[in-house]
Design a protein around this motif. Structure first.
Motif, PDB file in Angstrom:
ATOM      1  N   SER A  14      -9.192  -2.319  -4.439  1.00  0.00           N
ATOM      2  CA  SER A  14      -8.031  -1.792  -3.734  1.00  0.00           C
ATOM      3  C   SER A  14      -8.433  -1.251  -2.372  1.00  0.00           C
ATOM      4  CB  SER A  14      -7.359  -0.687  -4.556  1.00  0.00           C
ATOM      5  OG  SER A  14      -8.259   0.383  -4.799  1.00  0.00           O
ATOM      6  N   VAL A  15      -7.443  -1.204  -1.470  1.00  0.00           N
ATOM      7  CA  VAL A  15      -7.619  -0.630  -0.133  1.00  0.00           C
ATOM      8  C   VAL A  15      -6.900   0.709  -0.115  1.00  0.00           C
ATOM      9  CG1 VAL A  15      -7.134  -0.889   2.317  1.00  0.00           C
ATOM     10  CG2 VAL A  15      -7.778  -2.888   0.950  1.00  0.00           C
ATOM     11  N   ALA A  17      -5.860   3.984   2.308  1.00  0.00           N
ATOM     12  CA  ALA A  17      -5.740   4.539   3.656  1.00  0.00           C
ATOM     13  C   ALA A  17      -6.106   6.010   3.646  1.00  0.00           C
ATOM     14  CB  ALA A  17      -4.322   4.358   4.180  1.00  0.00           C
ATOM     15  N   GLY A  18      -6.828   6.437   4.702  1.00  0.00           N
ATOM     16  CA  GLY A  18      -7.218   7.833   4.827  1.00  0.00           C
ATOM     17  C   GLY A  18      -7.132   8.269   6.272  1.00  0.00           C
ATOM     18  N   PRO A  19      -7.438   9.526   6.542  1.00  0.00           N
ATOM     19  CA  PRO A  19      -7.327  10.056   7.909  1.00  0.00           C
ATOM     20  C   PRO A  19      -8.276   9.383   8.895  1.00  0.00           C
ATOM     21  CG  PRO A  19      -8.423  11.629   6.453  1.00  0.00           C
ATOM     22  CD  PRO A  19      -7.864  10.553   5.585  1.00  0.00           C
ATOM     23  N   GLU A  20      -9.393   8.827   8.417  1.00  0.00           N
ATOM     24  CA  GLU A  20     -10.372   8.215   9.313  1.00  0.00           C
ATOM     25  C   GLU A  20     -10.313   6.701   9.314  1.00  0.00           C
ATOM     26  OE1 GLU A  20     -14.200   9.736   8.352  1.00  0.00           O
ATOM     27  OE2 GLU A  20     -13.720  11.803   8.902  1.00  0.00           O
ATOM     28  N   GLY A  21      -9.502   6.119   8.436  1.00  0.00           N
ATOM     29  CA  GLY A  21      -9.427   4.667   8.378  1.00  0.00           C
ATOM     30  C   GLY A  21      -9.133   4.192   6.974  1.00  0.00           C
ATOM     31  N   PHE A  22      -9.614   3.026   6.653  1.00  0.00           N
ATOM     32  CA  PHE A  22      -9.335   2.398   5.363  1.00  0.00           C
ATOM     33  C   PHE A  22     -10.627   2.218   4.577  1.00  0.00           C
ATOM     34  CE2 PHE A  22      -6.126   1.244   8.393  1.00  0.00           C
ATOM     35  CZ  PHE A  22      -4.941   1.335   7.686  1.00  0.00           C
ATOM     36  N   SER A  23     -10.596   2.597   3.318  1.00  0.00           N
ATOM     37  CA  SER A  23     -11.768   2.450   2.452  1.00  0.00           C
ATOM     38  C   SER A  23     -11.468   1.445   1.347  1.00  0.00           C
ATOM     39  CB  SER A  23     -12.161   3.798   1.847  1.00  0.00           C
ATOM     40  OG  SER A  23     -11.102   4.323   1.063  1.00  0.00           O
ATOM     41  N   ILE A  24     -12.540   0.953   0.732  1.00  0.00           N
ATOM     42  CA  ILE A  24     -12.435  -0.011  -0.362  1.00  0.00           C
ATOM     43  C   ILE A  24     -12.883   0.664  -1.648  1.00  0.00           C
ATOM     44  CG2 ILE A  24     -13.111  -2.299  -1.188  1.00  0.00           C
ATOM     45  CD1 ILE A  24     -11.593  -2.293   1.495  1.00  0.00           C
ATOM     46  N   ARG A  25     -12.084   0.515  -2.688  1.00  0.00           N
ATOM     47  CA  ARG A  25     -12.449   1.091  -3.982  1.00  0.00           C
ATOM     48  C   ARG A  25     -12.587  -0.023  -5.004  1.00  0.00           C
ATOM     49  NH1 ARG A  25     -11.944   6.576  -3.613  1.00  0.00           N
ATOM     50  NH2 ARG A  25     -12.297   6.819  -5.849  1.00  0.00           N
ATOM     51  N   ARG A  48      -8.656  -5.575   4.622  1.00  0.00           N
ATOM     52  CA  ARG A  48      -8.189  -6.643   3.738  1.00  0.00           C
ATOM     53  C   ARG A  48      -9.228  -7.752   3.606  1.00  0.00           C
ATOM     54  NH1 ARG A  48      -1.931  -7.018   5.956  1.00  0.00           N
ATOM     55  NH2 ARG A  48      -1.077  -5.328   4.661  1.00  0.00           N
ATOM     56  N   HIS A  49      -9.895  -8.080   4.722  1.00  0.00           N
ATOM     57  CA  HIS A  49     -10.950  -9.098   4.659  1.00  0.00           C
ATOM     58  C   HIS A  49     -12.095  -8.637   3.755  1.00  0.00           C
ATOM     59  CE1 HIS A  49      -9.680 -12.251   7.388  1.00  0.00           C
ATOM     60  NE2 HIS A  49      -9.348 -11.369   8.300  1.00  0.00           N
ATOM     61  N   VAL A  50     -12.501  -7.378   3.926  1.00  0.00           N
ATOM     62  CA  VAL A  50     -13.594  -6.838   3.104  1.00  0.00           C
ATOM     63  C   VAL A  50     -13.184  -6.810   1.632  1.00  0.00           C
ATOM     64  CG1 VAL A  50     -15.022  -4.812   2.634  1.00  0.00           C
ATOM     65  CG2 VAL A  50     -14.560  -5.493   5.006  1.00  0.00           C
ATOM     66  N   ALA A  51     -11.986  -6.353   1.359  1.00  0.00           N
ATOM     67  CA  ALA A  51     -11.512  -6.295  -0.027  1.00  0.00           C
ATOM     68  C   ALA A  51     -11.463  -7.681  -0.648  1.00  0.00           C
ATOM     69  CB  ALA A  51     -10.123  -5.640  -0.071  1.00  0.00           C
TER      70      ALA A  51
END
Length: 235
Positions: A14-15, A17-25, A48-51
């Motif tokens: 999953s992607v 969203a956070g205060p500094e950007g987007f993380s992958i879980r 999205r590409h990374v996920a």
């Protein structure tokens, strides 16, 4: 990265969203870089590409199939952490730019270089106010320090992710000018790649293709196009 192992252990990607950007879980675990930093992506498009790369992994993880993840790792662990060293390294390419070094013969190659490379140097002069010196052969040609400084300053406004892409554009093409033209979207990316391979294409025409060299060129082209996409999506 901490989760980078030989076997896939997660069920969902999953992607977030956070205060500094987007993380992958991966399930409930955040992906980290090899240096254990948080893998935070600057735009949703890159995330999205990374996920998608993590989702596409099957029984075993294959880093070779994950260029977006590798680029993100490099942007965070290498470029952001060592930005001055990266920009100093790239600045060196201005003095040895591919477009400044021309063949003395044969005439057909000389004319082809002029037709392909001169418009790029003309664009550089018009867009950035810099005119690089051109020479024949491989002996070094001195460039105006003021011109070099102006081109180097063009990297100051680049984000870490943009600079990661720009680094690959420069090193793969051998030309700071070509990389800058990609960054400015001044010419079609494929045309700029072809311009960087002009001498190699000439050699192929004269002597024929070498299978290993052709495969290596194709690999570099994919990396160049990926770097161009990374720069664009990081903006």
């Amino acid at each position: 990265m901490s989760e980078w192992g030989p076997k896939r252990f997660w069920s969902t990607v999953s992607v977030e969203a956070g205060p500094e950007g987007f993380s992958i879980r991966l399930d409930d675990r955040p992906v980290r870089t090899p240096a254990k930093r948080a893998l935070v992506l600057p735009t949703q498009a890159i995330a999205r590409h990374v996920a998608a790369e993590w989702e596409a992994q099957e029984e075993r993880v294959d880093p070779a199939t994950m260029p977006w993840t590798r680029s993100a790792n490099a942007a965070i662990d290498k470029v952001a952490a060592h930005r001055r060293e990266v920009t100093d390294h790239l600045a060196g390419y201005v003095g040895t730019d591919l477009l400044s070094y021309r063949a003395a013969e044969p005439v057909v190659l000389v004319l082809r270089q002029q037709k392909t490379w001169d418009p790029l140097l003309d664009w550089l002069a018009s867009r950035h106010g810099v005119r690089l010196e051109v020479t024949e052969g491989v002996m070094p040609v001195a460039q105006d320090p003021a011109c070099v400084s102006r081109l180097v300053r063009s990297m100051e406004s680049m984000s870490g992710f943009q600079l990661a892409g720009f680094h690959d554009l420069v090193t793969l093409s051998g030309s700071f000018v070509i990389a800058l033209a990609v960054a400015d979207e001044a010419f079609p990316v494929q045309d700029l790649w072809s311009a960087s391979r002009l001498d190699e294409s000439w050699q192929v025409e004269q002597w024929g293709e070498d299978v290993e060299a052709t495969e290596e060129t194709a690999r570099k082209m994919r990396a160049f196009l990926h770097a161009a996409a990374l720069f664009r999506l990081a903006g």
